[in-house]
Design a protein around this motif. Structure first.
Motif, PDB file in Angstrom:
ATOM      1  N   MET A 140       0.844  -1.195   0.000  1.00 36.63           N
ATOM      2  CA  MET A 140       0.000   0.000   0.000  1.00 36.63           C
ATOM      3  C   MET A 140       0.884   1.252   0.000  1.00 36.63           C
ATOM      4  SD  MET A 140      -3.128  -1.152   0.007  1.00 36.63           S
ATOM      5  CE  MET A 140      -4.129   0.219   0.544  1.00 36.63           C
ATOM      6  N   SER A 141       0.468   2.288  -0.694  1.00 38.16           N
ATOM      7  CA  SER A 141       1.206   3.539  -0.745  1.00 38.16           C
ATOM      8  C   SER A 141       0.203   4.670  -0.707  1.00 38.16           C
ATOM      9  CB  SER A 141       2.043   3.607  -2.024  1.00 38.16           C
ATOM     10  OG  SER A 141       2.658   4.873  -2.134  1.00 38.16           O
ATOM     11  N   LEU A 142       0.251   5.483   0.351  1.00 38.33           N
ATOM     12  CA  LEU A 142      -0.670   6.592   0.529  1.00 38.33           C
ATOM     13  C   LEU A 142      -2.125   6.133   0.508  1.00 38.33           C
ATOM     14  CD1 LEU A 142       1.032   9.261  -1.744  1.00 38.33           C
ATOM     15  CD2 LEU A 142       1.271   8.976   0.723  1.00 38.33           C
ATOM     16  N   GLY A 143      -2.385   4.905   0.977  1.00 37.07           N
ATOM     17  CA  GLY A 143      -3.749   4.425   1.093  1.00 37.07           C
ATOM     18  C   GLY A 143      -4.214   3.563  -0.054  1.00 37.07           C
ATOM     19  N   PHE A 144      -3.439   3.468  -1.149  1.00 39.05           N
ATOM     20  CA  PHE A 144      -3.847   2.668  -2.298  1.00 39.05           C
ATOM     21  C   PHE A 144      -2.663   1.851  -2.789  1.00 39.05           C
ATOM     22  CE2 PHE A 144      -6.670   6.313  -2.281  1.00 39.05           C
ATOM     23  CZ  PHE A 144      -7.922   5.707  -2.380  1.00 39.05           C
ATOM     24  N   SER A 145      -2.976   0.735  -3.452  1.00 38.21           N
ATOM     25  CA  SER A 145      -1.918  -0.087  -4.023  1.00 38.21           C
ATOM     26  C   SER A 145      -1.549   0.458  -5.394  1.00 38.21           C
ATOM     27  CB  SER A 145      -2.378  -1.551  -4.135  1.00 38.21           C
ATOM     28  OG  SER A 145      -3.374  -1.653  -5.137  1.00 38.21           O
ATOM     29  N   ILE A 146      -0.421   0.013  -5.905  1.00 37.99           N
ATOM     30  CA  ILE A 146       0.043   0.479  -7.207  1.00 37.99           C
ATOM     31  C   ILE A 146      -0.865  -0.008  -8.333  1.00 37.99           C
ATOM     32  CG2 ILE A 146       1.548  -1.512  -7.664  1.00 37.99           C
ATOM     33  CD1 ILE A 146       3.613   0.497  -8.772  1.00 37.99           C
ATOM     34  N   ASN A 147      -1.651  -1.052  -8.040  1.00 42.11           N
ATOM     35  CA  ASN A 147      -2.553  -1.603  -9.046  1.00 42.11           C
ATOM     36  C   ASN A 147      -3.976  -1.071  -8.908  1.00 42.11           C
ATOM     37  OD1 ASN A 147      -0.526  -3.303 -10.187  1.00 42.11           O
ATOM     38  ND2 ASN A 147      -0.840  -4.780  -8.521  1.00 42.11           N
ATOM     39  N   ALA A 148      -4.169  -0.054  -8.128  1.00 41.33           N
ATOM     40  CA  ALA A 148      -5.518   0.471  -7.902  1.00 41.33           C
ATOM     41  C   ALA A 148      -6.085   1.044  -9.204  1.00 41.33           C
ATOM     42  CB  ALA A 148      -5.476   1.555  -6.825  1.00 41.33           C
ATOM     43  N   LYS A 159       1.224  16.127   0.030  1.00 37.06           N
ATOM     44  CA  LYS A 159       2.357  15.968  -0.870  1.00 37.06           C
ATOM     45  C   LYS A 159       2.126  16.648  -2.212  1.00 37.06           C
ATOM     46  CE  LYS A 159       5.530  12.437  -2.623  1.00 37.06           C
ATOM     47  NZ  LYS A 159       5.874  10.987  -2.622  1.00 37.06           N
ATOM     48  N   TYR A 160       0.867  16.616  -2.719  1.00 37.77           N
ATOM     49  CA  TYR A 160       0.530  17.221  -4.008  1.00 37.77           C
ATOM     50  C   TYR A 160      -0.553  18.263  -3.777  1.00 37.77           C
ATOM     51  CZ  TYR A 160       2.717  12.824  -5.434  1.00 37.77           C
ATOM     52  OH  TYR A 160       3.582  11.751  -5.568  1.00 37.77           O
ATOM     53  N   SER A 161      -0.154  19.496  -3.617  1.00 38.17           N
ATOM     54  CA  SER A 161      -1.112  20.558  -3.293  1.00 38.17           C
ATOM     55  C   SER A 161      -2.172  20.752  -4.381  1.00 38.17           C
ATOM     56  CB  SER A 161      -0.367  21.882  -3.063  1.00 38.17           C
ATOM     57  OG  SER A 161       0.390  22.240  -4.212  1.00 38.17           O
ATOM     58  N   SER A 162      -1.835  20.413  -5.622  1.00 36.25           N
ATOM     59  CA  SER A 162      -2.793  20.600  -6.710  1.00 36.25           C
ATOM     60  C   SER A 162      -3.952  19.615  -6.645  1.00 36.25           C
ATOM     61  CB  SER A 162      -2.077  20.462  -8.062  1.00 36.25           C
ATOM     62  OG  SER A 162      -1.503  19.171  -8.190  1.00 36.25           O
ATOM     63  N   MET A 163      -3.845  18.563  -5.838  1.00 37.15           N
ATOM     64  CA  MET A 163      -4.918  17.578  -5.752  1.00 37.15           C
ATOM     65  C   MET A 163      -6.211  18.203  -5.243  1.00 37.15           C
ATOM     66  SD  MET A 163      -3.846  14.673  -6.881  1.00 37.15           S
ATOM     67  CE  MET A 163      -5.160  13.632  -6.305  1.00 37.15           C
ATOM     68  N   ALA A 164      -6.101  19.276  -4.520  1.00 36.05           N
ATOM     69  CA  ALA A 164      -7.300  19.922  -3.978  1.00 36.05           C
ATOM     70  C   ALA A 164      -8.215  20.438  -5.083  1.00 36.05           C
ATOM     71  CB  ALA A 164      -6.896  21.061  -3.042  1.00 36.05           C
ATOM     72  N   THR A 165      -7.658  20.674  -6.272  1.00 30.65           N
ATOM     73  CA  THR A 165      -8.456  21.212  -7.385  1.00 30.65           C
ATOM     74  C   THR A 165      -8.928  20.122  -8.343  1.00 30.65           C
ATOM     75  OG1 THR A 165      -6.473  21.592  -8.732  1.00 30.65           O
ATOM     76  CG2 THR A 165      -7.172  23.377  -7.260  1.00 30.65           C
ATOM     77  N   VAL A 166      -8.535  18.859  -8.069  1.00 30.23           N
ATOM     78  CA  VAL A 166      -8.892  17.746  -8.951  1.00 30.23           C
ATOM     79  C   VAL A 166     -10.117  17.044  -8.386  1.00 30.23           C
ATOM     80  CG1 VAL A 166      -8.136  15.576  -9.983  1.00 30.23           C
ATOM     81  CG2 VAL A 166      -6.510  17.450  -9.648  1.00 30.23           C
ATOM     82  N   ALA A 167     -11.167  16.942  -9.209  1.00 26.60           N
ATOM     83  CA  ALA A 167     -12.397  16.283  -8.762  1.00 26.60           C
ATOM     84  C   ALA A 167     -12.206  14.778  -8.714  1.00 26.60           C
ATOM     85  CB  ALA A 167     -13.538  16.645  -9.690  1.00 26.60           C
ATOM     86  N   SER A 213      -5.430  12.602   2.930  1.00 23.01           N
ATOM     87  CA  SER A 213      -4.761  13.825   3.385  1.00 23.01           C
ATOM     88  C   SER A 213      -3.278  13.817   3.046  1.00 23.01           C
ATOM     89  CB  SER A 213      -4.939  13.972   4.901  1.00 23.01           C
ATOM     90  OG  SER A 213      -4.427  12.824   5.576  1.00 23.01           O
ATOM     91  N   SER A 214      -2.677  12.620   3.009  1.00 20.51           N
ATOM     92  CA  SER A 214      -1.258  12.541   2.666  1.00 20.51           C
ATOM     93  C   SER A 214      -1.025  12.969   1.223  1.00 20.51           C
ATOM     94  CB  SER A 214      -0.731  11.123   2.906  1.00 20.51           C
ATOM     95  OG  SER A 214      -1.510  10.185   2.159  1.00 20.51           O
ATOM     96  N   TRP A 215      -2.020  12.691   0.356  1.00 17.25           N
ATOM     97  CA  TRP A 215      -1.915  13.119  -1.042  1.00 17.25           C
ATOM     98  C   TRP A 215      -2.007  14.642  -1.135  1.00 17.25           C
ATOM     99  CZ3 TRP A 215      -4.527   9.679  -5.238  1.00 17.25           C
ATOM    100  CH2 TRP A 215      -4.070   8.344  -5.108  1.00 17.25           C
ATOM    101  N   ASN A 216      -2.970  15.189  -0.410  1.00 14.50           N
ATOM    102  CA  ASN A 216      -3.131  16.648  -0.441  1.00 14.50           C
ATOM    103  C   ASN A 216      -1.902  17.362   0.110  1.00 14.50           C
ATOM    104  OD1 ASN A 216      -5.729  16.631  -1.555  1.00 14.50           O
ATOM    105  ND2 ASN A 216      -6.653  16.258   0.463  1.00 14.50           N
TER     106      ASN A 216
END
Length: 290
Positions: free
Chosen positions: A1-9, A27-35, A22-25
């Motif tokens: 698992m990586s940041l809550g999901f597997s590489i095959n997700a 590390k990647y601030s732009s994720m907040a604008t991605v639906a 939250s770990s994605w947000n």
């Protein structure tokens, strides 16, 4: 698992979540604008986003239209490209309109000292250049003069820019006379360039008369494949024995019947374009309705 999901997700695996981890947000601030994607039962479709922001079904032609280089529209477009054109003639004409043909005068930039190398292979009197080849050379001038007499082009000049300036205003008209004029003009350019190259690279020669016969034979064969609409006031226009081609290209004495449309006569075509008619030619035979 990586940041809550597997590489095959897959997309379906994350479609049920309410927000990105939250770990994605962090590390990647732009994720907040991605639906977060939603999954439905409909089949997926590939869509292409046009340069204007609109979405369209994907096609290669649409992609090419988006990524192709763009330039200003040229006024001589209709002289070169028209539905009845002969493609290989049109391509060479396109190069000619931009004066991009590789004539010998371009060797001057390489400081060629032997002047005989630069001579026109048709007349061997002047340097080979675009303006000389079309149609100031005595050889090409003869061919073009014959063509003008045959199709009644009302112009005296044999200078390239004056010829194209005269033809450009009428080239947009889709009438039989204009189509014939464009076919003859473009074919003349094509065959003159072909003869020039044959003399340089193949040491083969044709007389001016033979070249003109070949030009007109090619135009006749093209006209046989064109279907013209009928026109009130004029019944038929026949291209008759003004040129008698030799060889297998077309049997001697063949006739091409052209139906006029969109104007009442050839005079009407030219008058609307600000040109005049010189009737001193028996190349065409007109038969009016009774």
């Amino acid at each position: 698992m990586s940041l809550g999901f597997s590489i095959n997700a897959t997309v379906a695996d994350i479609s049920h979540i309410a927000s990105w981890p939250s770990s994605w947000n962090h590390k990647y601030s732009s994720m907040a604008t991605v639906a977060i994607p939603t999954v439905h039962d409909n089949l997926d479709h590939i869509r292409w986003k046009h340069i204007d922001g609109s979405l369209h079904d994907f096609s290669v032609s649409l992609v090419w239209d988006c990524i192709r280089p763009r330039s200003n529209i040229v006024v001589w477009f209709s002289v070169v490209w028209f539905s009845q054109c002969i493609p290989r003639h049109a391509f060479l004409m396109w190069l000619s309109m931009g004066e991009r043909l590789k004539t010998k005068d371009r060797l001057k930039a390489w400081e060629v000292s032997n002047g005989s190398i630069l001579l026109c292979p048709l007349c061997k009197c002047c340097d080979d250049s675009h303006s000389h080849l079309f149609f100031e050379c005595t050889y090409s001038c003869y061919v073009w003069d014959r063509a003008k007499q045959l199709i009644r082009i009302p112009m005296d000049s044999n200078k390239w820019h004056e010829i194209t300036s005269t033809l450009t205003p009428i080239a947009v008209r889709n009438v039989s006379f204009v189509i014939v004029v464009k076919l003859v003009f473009v074919a003349s350019v094509y065959f003159i360039w072909q003869e020039r190259n044959n003399r340089i690279f193949k040491k083969a020669h044709r007389t001016e008369v033979k070249l003109f016969d070949d030009i007109f034979s090619m135009v006749r064969l093209k006209l046989l494949s064109i279907r013209f609409k009928s026109l009130k006031g004029v019944d038929v226009m026949k291209i008759i024995g003004a040129c008698k081609p030799q060889g297998p290209m077309l049997k001697e004495g063949a006739e091409v019947a052209l139906k006029w449309h969109q104007c009442d006569s050839m005079t009407d075509v030219m008058d609307k374009s600000g040109l005049s008619i010189t009737p001193s030619c028996n190349a065409f035979d007109f038969q009016a309705h009774p």
